[in-house]
Design a protein around this motif. Structure first.
Motif, PDB file in Angstrom:
ATOM      1  N   THR A   1     -26.732  32.952  43.863  1.00 26.03           N
ATOM      2  CA  THR A   1     -25.901  33.521  45.315  1.00 26.03           C
ATOM      3  C   THR A   1     -27.168  34.049  46.162  1.00 26.03           C
ATOM      4  OG1 THR A   1     -24.609  34.735  43.498  1.00 26.03           O
ATOM      5  CG2 THR A   1     -24.690  35.886  45.801  1.00 26.03           C
TER       6      THR A   1
ATOM      7  N   LYS B   1     -28.938  36.210  49.334  1.00 28.72           N
ATOM      8  CA  LYS B   1     -28.403  37.187  49.726  1.00 28.72           C
ATOM      9  C   LYS B   1     -29.064  37.335  51.349  1.00 28.72           C
ATOM     10  CE  LYS B   1     -26.988  39.272  45.839  1.00 28.72           C
ATOM     11  NZ  LYS B   1     -26.909  40.287  45.070  1.00 28.72           N
TER      12      LYS B   1
ATOM     13  N   GLU C   1     -33.712  38.830  47.853  1.00 35.03           N
ATOM     14  CA  GLU C   1     -32.499  39.490  46.662  1.00 35.03           C
ATOM     15  C   GLU C   1     -31.960  38.208  46.556  1.00 35.03           C
ATOM     16  OE1 GLU C   1     -31.483  43.066  48.682  1.00 35.03           O
ATOM     17  OE2 GLU C   1     -33.021  43.510  49.650  1.00 35.03           O
ATOM     18  N   THR C   2     -31.841  37.152  46.753  1.00 35.67           N
ATOM     19  CA  THR C   2     -31.348  35.979  45.927  1.00 35.67           C
ATOM     20  C   THR C   2     -30.884  36.727  44.184  1.00 35.67           C
ATOM     21  OG1 THR C   2     -31.278  34.871  47.897  1.00 35.67           O
ATOM     22  CG2 THR C   2     -30.933  33.433  45.905  1.00 35.67           C
ATOM     23  N   THR C   3     -29.729  35.788  43.899  1.00 37.39           N
ATOM     24  CA  THR C   3     -29.616  36.208  42.093  1.00 37.39           C
ATOM     25  C   THR C   3     -29.148  34.663  41.501  1.00 37.39           C
ATOM     26  OG1 THR C   3     -27.413  37.204  42.604  1.00 37.39           O
ATOM     27  CG2 THR C   3     -29.285  39.105  42.130  1.00 37.39           C
TER      28      THR C   3
ATOM     29  N   ASN D   1     -27.056  33.217  38.795  1.00 43.30           N
ATOM     30  CA  ASN D   1     -25.941  33.658  37.689  1.00 43.30           C
ATOM     31  C   ASN D   1     -26.434  32.671  35.884  1.00 43.30           C
ATOM     32  OD1 ASN D   1     -23.626  33.964  36.440  1.00 43.30           O
ATOM     33  ND2 ASN D   1     -22.287  32.808  37.343  1.00 43.30           N
TER      34      ASN D   1
ATOM     35  N   GLN E   1     -27.191  37.818  33.008  1.00 46.79           N
ATOM     36  CA  GLN E   1     -26.593  38.422  33.779  1.00 46.79           C
ATOM     37  C   GLN E   1     -26.200  37.401  34.926  1.00 46.79           C
ATOM     38  OE1 GLN E   1     -29.717  40.766  35.403  1.00 46.79           O
ATOM     39  NE2 GLN E   1     -30.032  42.143  34.061  1.00 46.79           N
ATOM     40  N   THR E   2     -25.008  37.962  35.670  1.00 47.76           N
ATOM     41  CA  THR E   2     -24.277  36.881  36.532  1.00 47.76           C
ATOM     42  C   THR E   2     -25.191  37.580  37.969  1.00 47.76           C
ATOM     43  OG1 THR E   2     -22.384  37.934  36.883  1.00 47.76           O
ATOM     44  CG2 THR E   2     -22.031  36.828  35.987  1.00 47.76           C
ATOM     45  N   LYS E   3     -25.635  37.822  37.632  1.00 51.07           N
ATOM     46  CA  LYS E   3     -26.746  38.813  39.696  1.00 51.07           C
ATOM     47  C   LYS E   3     -28.519  38.593  38.562  1.00 51.07           C
ATOM     48  CE  LYS E   3     -23.069  40.512  41.497  1.00 51.07           C
ATOM     49  NZ  LYS E   3     -22.329  40.801  42.632  1.00 51.07           N
ATOM     50  N   HIS E   4     -29.073  38.320  37.971  1.00 49.24           N
ATOM     51  CA  HIS E   4     -30.324  37.948  37.952  1.00 49.24           C
ATOM     52  C   HIS E   4     -31.487  37.639  39.110  1.00 49.24           C
ATOM     53  CE1 HIS E   4     -33.687  37.754  35.111  1.00 49.24           C
ATOM     54  NE2 HIS E   4     -34.346  37.066  36.040  1.00 49.24           N
ATOM     55  N   ALA E   5     -32.379  38.990  39.110  1.00 50.87           N
ATOM     56  CA  ALA E   5     -33.275  38.602  40.196  1.00 50.87           C
ATOM     57  C   ALA E   5     -34.046  37.650  40.193  1.00 50.87           C
ATOM     58  CB  ALA E   5     -33.850  39.668  40.860  1.00 50.87           C
TER      59      ALA E   5
END
Length: 149
Positions: free
Chosen positions: A97, A99, A104-106, A108, A133-137
């Motif tokens: 994802t 950003k 700050e991109t994550t 999934n 996580q679905t939003k892992h840094a």
């Protein structure tokens, strides 16, 4: 054949580069043909580009380059569907994802994209394992030494 891509304009691909996702990708079930392209030479990023729809393109990374200890246990049903014979025929990616700012991109980690590189078949696997996580840094902030602000 020529295809229109989201990030690289019009490109020429060979039919043997096309990856078949028999059931599509969740939320994009009608998209079953993709091609995996480098996003930009010299970067660890890839694009999973729909052959049919220019705007359907996902930015991917190899999770093993960013997440130490990342593991995916493939269910027998996935091994069967993708006709996987040997572990070395499997490539694993995860979707990003993107950003602003980019740091700050994550990623999934609960839905890796599994590709049989020999049979050109793919599937996005949904993992309910709570370890990921679905939003892992993916970009860690550098540690600030004492005295710096």
């Amino acid at each position: 054949m020529e295809i229109k891509t989201k990030y690289q304009d019009v490109i020429t691909i060979n039919k043997d580069q096309i990856l078949t996702f028999e059931n599509g990708i969740p939320a994009f079930e009608s998209e079953t043909s993709f091609v995996l392209l480098p996003f930009e030479n010299g970067t660890p990023f890839f694009v999973l580009q729909s052959v049919k729809t220019q705007e359907v393109a996902f930015i991917l990374i190899n999770p093993f380059d960013f997440v130490p200890g990342y593991q995916v246990k493939l269910p027998d049903s996935t091994i069967e569907l993708l006709e996987i014979d040997k572990p070395e025929d499997v490539a694993t990616f995860v979707m990003l994802t993107v950003k602003e700012p980019f740091k700050e991109t994550t990623a999934n980690l609960q839905a890796p994209v599994i590709i049989n590189t020999q049979k050109q078949k793919g599937k996005q696997l949904l993992i309910s394992d709570g370890a990921y996580q679905t939003k892992h840094a993916i970009f860690k902030e550098p540690a600030v030494s004492k005295g710096e602000k």
